[in-house]
Write an enzyme that holds these catalytic residues in place. Sequence first.
Site, PDB file in Angstrom:
ATOM      1  CE  LYS A 174      -4.126   1.992   0.445  1.00 60.91           C
ATOM      2  NZ  LYS A 174      -4.884   2.274   1.645  1.00 60.91           N
ATOM      3  CG  ASN A 192      -6.020   8.327  -7.899  1.00 64.06           C
ATOM      4  OD1 ASN A 192      -5.659   9.434  -7.472  1.00 64.06           O
ATOM      5  ND2 ASN A 192      -6.424   7.353  -7.103  1.00 64.06           N
TER       6      ASN A 192
HETATM    7  N1  LIG Z   1     -11.273   8.059   3.592  1.00 68.37           N
HETATM    8  C1  LIG Z   1     -10.872   6.986   2.919  1.00 68.37           C
HETATM    9  O1  LIG Z   1     -11.527   6.566   1.950  1.00 68.37           O
HETATM   10  C2  LIG Z   1      -9.637   6.235   3.327  1.00 68.37           C
HETATM   11  C3  LIG Z   1      -9.369   5.011   2.703  1.00 68.37           C
HETATM   12  C4  LIG Z   1      -8.251   4.283   3.090  1.00 68.37           C
HETATM   13  C5  LIG Z   1      -7.414   4.781   4.065  1.00 68.37           C
HETATM   14  N2  LIG Z   1      -7.683   5.984   4.639  1.00 68.37           N
HETATM   15  C6  LIG Z   1      -6.754   6.458   5.664  1.00 68.37           C
HETATM   16  O2  LIG Z   1      -7.445   6.453   6.911  1.00 68.37           O
HETATM   17  C7  LIG Z   1      -6.955   7.503   7.749  1.00 68.37           C
HETATM   18  C8  LIG Z   1      -8.130   8.407   8.101  1.00 68.37           C
HETATM   19  O3  LIG Z   1      -8.595   8.994   6.884  1.00 68.37           O
HETATM   20  P1  LIG Z   1      -9.967   9.764   6.765  1.00 68.37           P
HETATM   21  O4  LIG Z   1     -10.203  10.012   5.326  1.00 68.37           O
HETATM   22  O5  LIG Z   1     -11.015   9.089   7.560  1.00 68.37           O
HETATM   23  O6  LIG Z   1      -9.537  11.145   7.450  1.00 68.37           O
HETATM   24  P2  LIG Z   1     -10.453  12.163   8.267  1.00 68.37           P
HETATM   25  O7  LIG Z   1     -11.803  12.210   7.660  1.00 68.37           O
HETATM   26  O8  LIG Z   1      -9.662  13.411   8.403  1.00 68.37           O
HETATM   27  O9  LIG Z   1     -10.578  11.436   9.673  1.00 68.37           O
HETATM   28  C9  LIG Z   1      -9.711  11.626  10.739  1.00 68.37           C
HETATM   29  C10 LIG Z   1     -10.577  12.023  11.908  1.00 68.37           C
HETATM   30  O10 LIG Z   1      -9.774  12.017  13.087  1.00 68.37           O
HETATM   31  C11 LIG Z   1     -10.199  13.117  13.849  1.00 68.37           C
HETATM   32  N3  LIG Z   1      -9.175  13.453  14.843  1.00 68.37           N
HETATM   33  C12 LIG Z   1      -7.961  14.012  14.665  1.00 68.37           C
HETATM   34  N4  LIG Z   1      -7.315  14.172  15.829  1.00 68.37           N
HETATM   35  C13 LIG Z   1      -8.167  13.711  16.776  1.00 68.37           C
HETATM   36  C14 LIG Z   1      -8.105  13.630  18.198  1.00 68.37           C
HETATM   37  N5  LIG Z   1      -7.033  14.082  18.867  1.00 68.37           N
HETATM   38  N6  LIG Z   1      -9.154  13.107  18.866  1.00 68.37           N
HETATM   39  C15 LIG Z   1     -10.262  12.673  18.203  1.00 68.37           C
HETATM   40  N7  LIG Z   1     -10.388  12.727  16.860  1.00 68.37           N
HETATM   41  C16 LIG Z   1      -9.351  13.254  16.162  1.00 68.37           C
HETATM   42  C17 LIG Z   1     -10.413  14.205  12.834  1.00 68.37           C
HETATM   43  O11 LIG Z   1     -11.149  15.262  13.389  1.00 68.37           O
HETATM   44  P3  LIG Z   1     -11.191  16.718  12.656  1.00 68.37           P
HETATM   45  O12 LIG Z   1     -12.220  16.534  11.581  1.00 68.37           O
HETATM   46  O13 LIG Z   1     -11.574  17.627  13.738  1.00 68.37           O
HETATM   47  O14 LIG Z   1      -9.818  16.968  12.105  1.00 68.37           O
HETATM   48  C18 LIG Z   1     -11.168  13.427  11.767  1.00 68.37           C
HETATM   49  O15 LIG Z   1     -12.546  13.381  12.070  1.00 68.37           O
HETATM   50  C19 LIG Z   1      -5.878   8.222   6.908  1.00 68.37           C
HETATM   51  O16 LIG Z   1      -4.629   7.665   7.197  1.00 68.37           O
HETATM   52  C20 LIG Z   1      -6.267   7.888   5.484  1.00 68.37           C
HETATM   53  O17 LIG Z   1      -5.156   7.991   4.612  1.00 68.37           O
HETATM   54  C21 LIG Z   1      -8.768   6.719   4.298  1.00 68.37           C
END
Ligand SMILES: NC(=O)c1ccc[n+]([C@@H]2O[C@H](COP(=O)([O-])OP(=O)(O)OC[C@H]3O[C@@H](n4cnc5c(N)ncnc54)[C@H](OP(=O)(O)O)[C@@H]3O)[C@@H](O)[C@H]2O)c1
Length: 294
Positions: A174, A192
């Site tokens: 990945k 992409n």
């Molecule tokens: N989304 C996808 O389709 C996907 C797919 C595969 C992998 N990923 C991976 O999964 C991970 C998360 O991605 P995501 O897209 O879900 O990102 P995201 O929407 O930004 O989710 C992260 C969440 O964590 C919260 N957060 C940050 N610091 C925190 C804390 N101290 N306490 C509680 N909550 C906190 C953020 O809050 P705030 O909104 O307040 O910042 C946000 O809601 C990343 O590594 C991404 O690369 C994502």
Amino acid sequence: MNILVIGPGAIGSLWAVKLQQDGHRVSVIARQTKSPYQVQFGEQPCSFRNHQIEDIRNADLILITVKAWQISSALSPLIHLIHPDTMLVLMHNGMGSLTSIGTLLQTHPVILATTTHGAFKPSPSRLIHTGQGETFIGAANEKGCQCQFLTDVLHHALPEVYWHHQIEHALWRKLAVNCVINPLTALHQCANGDLATPEFQGIISALITEITAVMIAENIPVSLEELTDHIHQVITATAKNHSSMHQDVFHQRKTEIDFITGHLIRTAGRHGIPVPENEALYQQIKALEKQWES
Ligand SMILES: NC(=O)c1ccc[n+]([C@@H]2O[C@H](COP(=O)([O-])OP(=O)(O)OC[C@H]3O[C@@H](n4cnc5c(N)ncnc54)[C@H](OP(=O)(O)O)[C@@H]3O)[C@@H](O)[C@H]2O)c1
């Protein structure tokens, strides 16, 4: 099971909703609010207890779905409340985050996860499952080796889930994909699929050559030809997607580059392998981040 999701963003909310629908008691630690966390999934309004100390203490499983660079700050204030038998699953892109949870690695079962599901929150209270995918999980420490049964629990809620006896192999695959697609689509602000055009083939081939050398030095089973095919397949299969780093750069948010290309560069350095093409992309993303900070 009692399940706590720390960081119910896009991917965390998807798991929270699916696990709750599967009959588990799911609660969350969301950053913005101390009231119940609510999210609309299709026609379904979903509500979760939020920030309840007893939910942290009683959790059988904690799913940590913050971004790689947020893990330390999300976990530190909670560590003293987490029972040593509570299983911790880290689900994020990139590698190298384990150093930020060093103490927990000695005391708790820790599991690493990588997923290709797509999730998107068009607003803080709406969740869309944008793409079906698969999830690999595997042990990060000895206690984690006893948690293979989690595969069935997670698979039942959101298939497909597989246990990987050497999860670092899946994480490196990945990482390789992310090292190519994320910085290029972020810097060129393209989808992409645009990486399939002739202008990108030289740089993509140079990046993959460097990445393959580092993976071979890490004893990851890979060949240049196979990895090249795999990355081009992902580019085609996700042609319309905008990578997370593309979106982070678009919104001028901190990216996960330190845990993606940064991890590759640190590993290459340990093996004395030059990775100038990856280094150049890393520096360009860091320069953008610095610009926004200032
Ligand atoms: N989304 C996808 O389709 C996907 C797919 C595969 C992998 N990923 C991976 O999964 C991970 C998360 O991605 P995501 O897209 O879900 O990102 P995201 O929407 O930004 O989710 C992260 C969440 O964590 C919260 N957060 C940050 N610091 C925190 C804390 N101290 N306490 C509680 N909550 C906190 C953020 O809050 P705030 O909104 O307040 O910042 C946000 O809601 C990343 O590594 C991404 O690369 C994502």
